[in-house]
Design an enzyme around this catalytic site. Sequence first.
Site, PDB file in Angstrom:
ATOM      1  CG  ASP A   1      72.460 -27.494  50.537  1.00  0.00           C
ATOM      2  OD1 ASP A   1      73.581 -26.950  50.575  1.00  0.00           O
ATOM      3  OD2 ASP A   1      72.174 -28.519  51.187  1.00  0.00           O
TER       4      ASP A   1
ATOM      5  CG  ASP B   1      70.037 -30.635  53.841  1.00  0.00           C
ATOM      6  OD1 ASP B   1      70.630 -31.480  54.546  1.00  0.00           O
ATOM      7  OD2 ASP B   1      70.631 -29.685  53.309  1.00  0.00           O
TER       8      ASP B   1
ATOM      9  CG  ASP C   1      77.397 -31.688  50.608  1.00  0.00           C
ATOM     10  OD1 ASP C   1      78.169 -32.631  50.777  1.00  0.00           O
ATOM     11  OD2 ASP C   1      77.672 -30.702  49.900  1.00  0.00           O
TER      12      ASP C   1
END
Length: 221
Positions: free
Chosen positions: A7, A169, A9
């Site tokens: 991922d 995240d 961001d």
Amino acid sequence: MRTVIFDLDGTLADTSADLIAAANHCFIEMGVGPQLDAVGDAETAFHGARAMLRLGLSRMGDVDEAVIDKWYPALLDAYDDNISVHTSLYPGAIEAVESLKSDGFAVGICTNKPSGLAEKLLNNLKIRDIFGSMIGADTLPVRKPDPRPFFAAVDGVGGNRAQSLLVGDTNTDRETSRNAGVPSVLVAFGPAGDTVATLKPEAIIEHFDELLGVSRRLLAD
């Protein structure tokens, strides 16, 4: 080939301050002033533009989805204009990617950031060329947690879907990996901290220097 897909961001880069600034630009344009805090609302920033608008509007009263739809393009424009003012890579991110590549892993990116913005940010950070694939929110008709963007990122680097994992995240990343039937590694150095443990990923890392060992273990032959 064993493959690690990242991922963007909140995983590779802390983009929260620039995202929050773009959202606050919209609220200022609405005439109500900034509604979000760069530190306190950082976790919401990693859930996307609409989530930030929704949170800010909720602090002003009722949330109207039509207002979110109206201001969503303006937020993206504001973000595009100042996409890397405060953004920085998390410590050890690039070293971890290079270590994976040296160990024979393929690496790519799968993000829910619009692809044009993701490409621009990666180029501004001077890291685009170290990733073999980059799948954004609008690359396919679907986005995470649908597994197809993840698979496209794996296929784009010539990887083996059965020997791949996703580093992320948020719950979106956890659900993507679950839907794809692959392990997830969640980072505990973002705003969510150790609460990512509640998502029950296959592994959690406190620092990127742990990633190579974790990836070897999860994708052992």
